[in-house]
Design a protein around this motif. Structure first.
Motif, PDB file in Angstrom:
ATOM      1  N   UNK A  92      34.694  46.246  37.570  1.00 12.18           N
ATOM      2  CA  UNK A  92      35.016  47.312  38.515  1.00 12.18           C
ATOM      3  C   UNK A  92      34.003  47.394  39.647  1.00 12.18           C
ATOM      4  N   UNK A  93      32.867  46.706  39.500  1.00 17.01           N
ATOM      5  CA  UNK A  93      31.836  46.687  40.535  1.00 17.01           C
ATOM      6  C   UNK A  93      31.879  45.422  41.388  1.00 17.01           C
ATOM      7  N   UNK A  94      32.900  44.607  41.203  1.00 16.55           N
ATOM      8  CA  UNK A  94      32.983  43.329  41.910  1.00 16.55           C
ATOM      9  C   UNK A  94      34.010  43.433  43.033  1.00 16.55           C
ATOM     10  N   UNK A 152      32.107  36.769  46.519  1.00 14.79           N
ATOM     11  CA  UNK A 152      32.265  38.069  45.873  1.00 14.79           C
ATOM     12  C   UNK A 152      30.904  38.736  45.787  1.00 14.79           C
ATOM     13  N   UNK A 153      30.918  40.065  45.836  1.00 14.47           N
ATOM     14  CA  UNK A 153      29.702  40.861  45.745  1.00 14.47           C
ATOM     15  C   UNK A 153      29.806  41.739  44.512  1.00 14.47           C
ATOM     16  N   UNK A 154      28.797  41.665  43.660  1.00  6.45           N
ATOM     17  CA  UNK A 154      28.733  42.514  42.479  1.00  6.45           C
ATOM     18  C   UNK A 154      27.646  43.552  42.707  1.00  6.45           C
ATOM     19  N   UNK A 155      28.014  44.812  42.657  1.00  8.11           N
ATOM     20  CA  UNK A 155      27.053  45.888  42.866  1.00  8.11           C
ATOM     21  C   UNK A 155      26.283  46.150  41.576  1.00  8.11           C
ATOM     22  N   UNK A 156      24.971  46.204  41.685  1.00  7.24           N
ATOM     23  CA  UNK A 156      24.141  46.487  40.523  1.00  7.24           C
ATOM     24  C   UNK A 156      23.479  47.851  40.701  1.00  7.24           C
ATOM     25  N   UNK A 157      22.764  48.294  39.676  1.00  8.98           N
ATOM     26  CA  UNK A 157      22.107  49.592  39.749  1.00  8.98           C
ATOM     27  C   UNK A 157      23.057  50.744  39.563  1.00  8.98           C
ATOM     28  N   UNK A 158      24.252  50.481  38.995  1.00  5.94           N
ATOM     29  CA  UNK A 158      25.247  51.522  38.779  1.00  5.94           C
ATOM     30  C   UNK A 158      25.411  51.724  37.287  1.00  5.94           C
ATOM     31  N   UNK A 159      25.554  52.965  36.885  1.00  5.56           N
ATOM     32  CA  UNK A 159      25.689  53.279  35.466  1.00  5.56           C
ATOM     33  C   UNK A 159      27.026  53.960  35.236  1.00  5.56           C
ATOM     34  N   UNK A 160      27.823  53.401  34.320  1.00  8.98           N
ATOM     35  CA  UNK A 160      29.082  54.011  33.933  1.00  8.98           C
ATOM     36  C   UNK A 160      28.906  54.600  32.543  1.00  8.98           C
ATOM     37  N   UNK A 161      29.158  55.881  32.429  1.00 11.75           N
ATOM     38  CA  UNK A 161      28.772  56.592  31.217  1.00 11.75           C
ATOM     39  C   UNK A 161      29.994  57.095  30.467  1.00 11.75           C
ATOM     40  N   UNK A 162      29.884  57.079  29.122  1.00  9.32           N
ATOM     41  CA  UNK A 162      30.812  57.767  28.239  1.00  9.32           C
ATOM     42  C   UNK A 162      32.248  57.333  28.392  1.00  9.32           C
ATOM     43  N   UNK A 168      37.141  52.020  31.826  1.00  8.16           N
ATOM     44  CA  UNK A 168      37.046  50.766  32.569  1.00  8.16           C
ATOM     45  C   UNK A 168      37.258  49.584  31.636  1.00  8.16           C
ATOM     46  N   UNK A 169      36.582  49.609  30.495  1.00  7.83           N
ATOM     47  CA  UNK A 169      36.699  48.498  29.548  1.00  7.83           C
ATOM     48  C   UNK A 169      38.128  48.338  29.064  1.00  7.83           C
ATOM     49  N   UNK A 170      38.817  49.440  28.832  1.00  6.93           N
ATOM     50  CA  UNK A 170      40.181  49.369  28.339  1.00  6.93           C
ATOM     51  C   UNK A 170      41.162  48.884  29.372  1.00  6.93           C
ATOM     52  N   UNK A 171      40.867  49.134  30.666  1.00  8.56           N
ATOM     53  CA  UNK A 171      41.785  48.738  31.729  1.00  8.56           C
ATOM     54  C   UNK A 171      41.611  47.278  32.100  1.00  8.56           C
ATOM     55  N   UNK A 172      40.364  46.815  32.201  1.00  8.70           N
ATOM     56  CA  UNK A 172      40.138  45.502  32.793  1.00  8.70           C
ATOM     57  C   UNK A 172      40.058  44.373  31.782  1.00  8.70           C
ATOM     58  N   UNK A 173      40.064  44.653  30.494  1.00  6.92           N
ATOM     59  CA  UNK A 173      40.010  43.560  29.532  1.00  6.92           C
ATOM     60  C   UNK A 173      40.708  43.982  28.247  1.00  6.92           C
ATOM     61  N   UNK A 238      51.456  41.136  39.664  1.00  9.94           N
ATOM     62  CA  UNK A 238      51.894  39.793  40.044  1.00  9.94           C
ATOM     63  C   UNK A 238      50.712  38.837  40.146  1.00  9.94           C
ATOM     64  N   UNK A 239      49.601  39.315  40.731  1.00 11.96           N
ATOM     65  CA  UNK A 239      48.452  38.442  40.979  1.00 11.96           C
ATOM     66  C   UNK A 239      47.501  38.342  39.796  1.00 11.96           C
ATOM     67  N   UNK A 240      47.478  39.382  38.962  1.00 19.78           N
ATOM     68  CA  UNK A 240      46.520  39.426  37.864  1.00 19.78           C
ATOM     69  C   UNK A 240      45.218  40.109  38.228  1.00 19.78           C
ATOM     70  N   UNK A 241      45.138  40.723  39.417  1.00 17.91           N
ATOM     71  CA  UNK A 241      43.927  41.446  39.827  1.00 17.91           C
ATOM     72  C   UNK A 241      43.979  42.856  39.265  1.00 17.91           C
ATOM     73  N   UNK A 242      43.343  43.067  38.117  1.00 20.17           N
ATOM     74  CA  UNK A 242      43.431  44.349  37.428  1.00 20.17           C
ATOM     75  C   UNK A 242      42.204  45.225  37.654  1.00 20.17           C
ATOM     76  N   UNK A 243      41.454  44.981  38.719  1.00 22.86           N
ATOM     77  CA  UNK A 243      40.318  45.853  39.029  1.00 22.86           C
ATOM     78  C   UNK A 243      40.835  47.278  39.210  1.00 22.86           C
ATOM     79  N   UNK A 244      40.341  48.247  38.426  1.00 23.32           N
ATOM     80  CA  UNK A 244      40.921  49.603  38.453  1.00 23.32           C
ATOM     81  C   UNK A 244      40.666  50.389  39.720  1.00 23.32           C
ATOM     82  N   UNK A 245      39.792  49.908  40.613  1.00 27.16           N
ATOM     83  CA  UNK A 245      39.594  50.631  41.880  1.00 27.16           C
ATOM     84  C   UNK A 245      40.857  50.589  42.737  1.00 27.16           C
TER      85      UNK A 245
END
Length: 346
Positions: A92-94, A152-162, A168-173, A238-245
């Motif tokens: 979700x950060x990519x 591609x850019x992956x943002x770091x320093x972000x915390x996803x809580x609880x 996110x985990x359930x949506x993207x994988x 159709x494309x398989x891009x399941x990034x939840x953003x």
């Protein structure tokens, strides 16, 4: 559960990939109905994507795939790499920031796509990790179809809580352990000793626009595309891009976005259709590259509108090609920082 993204392992994994080469273990068979589904998702109504008679009239052996159709395979490769080699990042950060495509031969129904990629570079800029890869698509006989460079850019320093991290985990994988490529339907990769070869030749199909009828500075007809949340979900499927953003308000806000946003490759696909609609032949684009500068927010209660325009920048009388600059805006947002295509003319 707390998922920390700013860990040394993420950058170390990315650095370790530079100079390594991979191939998807299985091929992708291009079906005519999948071509139609993809054309609908990118709102490309060129008859050669829909009618075999129309494609045959242009000299094709079957339905022609839209220019960015290989996004299906690019995203499969990217998703597999993040599941197996880049597990320190959260999908979700990519974000896709740049895509360049060189067409060696148009893709048609019945082609088998064999995908291989090479990691070109990795660098850090503040809280952003920037990864560049080069991909080559071949057909079943080993003939080159498309070369693509993806940033591609992956943002770091972000915390996803609880609960949000779990969402996110359930949506993207799938619920299987991350990195488990033995589950049914999972893509598998093989590491290769050498990367994909450089290919110089390009598509030699001319469009229906005559070289003699163009002048530097000529403008292409403007075109508008209406985009809804339903359109985003359709493209994701159709494309398989399941990034939840691209479909979850909660996750979009959590990562700092004002709303759910359009996929970068979707807006690029709209731009490709804009070009081929003008040219008259989907195979007349030689090179097409987009650097994404902004995003198109798509509210839940109304459509967004993306406006496309183009201008002839250069003409090459020897190759009978034109370089066209493409613009895309959504309201006051500029979506393309730089977008251009080299197209072949009659």
């Amino acid at each position: 559960m707390t998922l920390y993204l700013d860990t040394p392992s993420a950058a170390q994994q990315a650095e370790a990939l530079v100079g390594r080469h991979f191939r998807l273990a299985d091929h992708y068979e291009v079906g005519r109905e999948k071509i139609r589904e993809f054309a609908q998702a990118v709102q490309d109504d060129h008859p050669a994507h829909w009618s075999e008679d129309a494609a045959a009239a242009l000299g094709y052996d079957g339905l022609v795939a839209p220019l960015t159709f290989p996004a299906i395979v690019w995203l499969q490769m990217q998703r597999t790499l993040f599941e197996t080699e880049l597990t320190g990042y959260d999908i979700s950060q990519v974000l896709h920031t740049e895509q360049q495509v060189r067409v060696h031969r148009p893709i048609v129904a019945g082609d088998d796509l064999v995908s291989e990629c090479s990691f070109e570079s990795f660098r850090q800029f503040g809280a952003m990790d920037i990864l560049v890869m080069r991909s080559l698509l071949r057909d079943g006989a080993g003939r080159p179809l498309q070369t693509a460079h993806s940033t591609v850019v992956a943002q770091t320093g972000v915390e996803l809580v609880g609960d949000l991290a779990a969402t996110v985990a359930g949506v993207v994988q799938p619920p299987a352990t991350r990195g488990d490529t033995g589950r049914p339907g999972a893509a598998r990769m093989a590491e290769c000793a050498e990367g994909p070869a450089e290919v110089a030749e390009t598509s030699d199909r001319p469009g229906r626009i005559r070289f003699e009828d163009l002048r530097v500075g000529d403008r292409l007809p403007e075109h508008r595309v209406a985009l809804s949340r339903g359109g985003l979900v359709n493209y994701a499927g159709v494309s398989g891009d399941t990034n939840p953003i691209h479909f979850s308000d909660e996750i979009a806000r959590a990562v700092g976005l004002p709303d759910v946003i359009s996929h970068g490759l979707l807006t690029m696909g709209f731009g490709a259709g804009y070009l081929t609609r003008w040219l008259g032949d989907p195979g007349a684009v030689v090179d097409y590259g987009v650097r994404f500068a902004g995003f198109a927010p798509v509210p839940a209660d109304r459509n967004s509108t993306i406006e496309f325009g183009g201008r002839v920048k250069e003409l090459d009388p020897v190759e009978r090609t034109a370089t066209v600059l493409v613009t895309a805006t959504c309201g006051d947002r500029k979506l393309f920082g730089r977008a251009s295509a080299r197209v072949r003319l009659a």
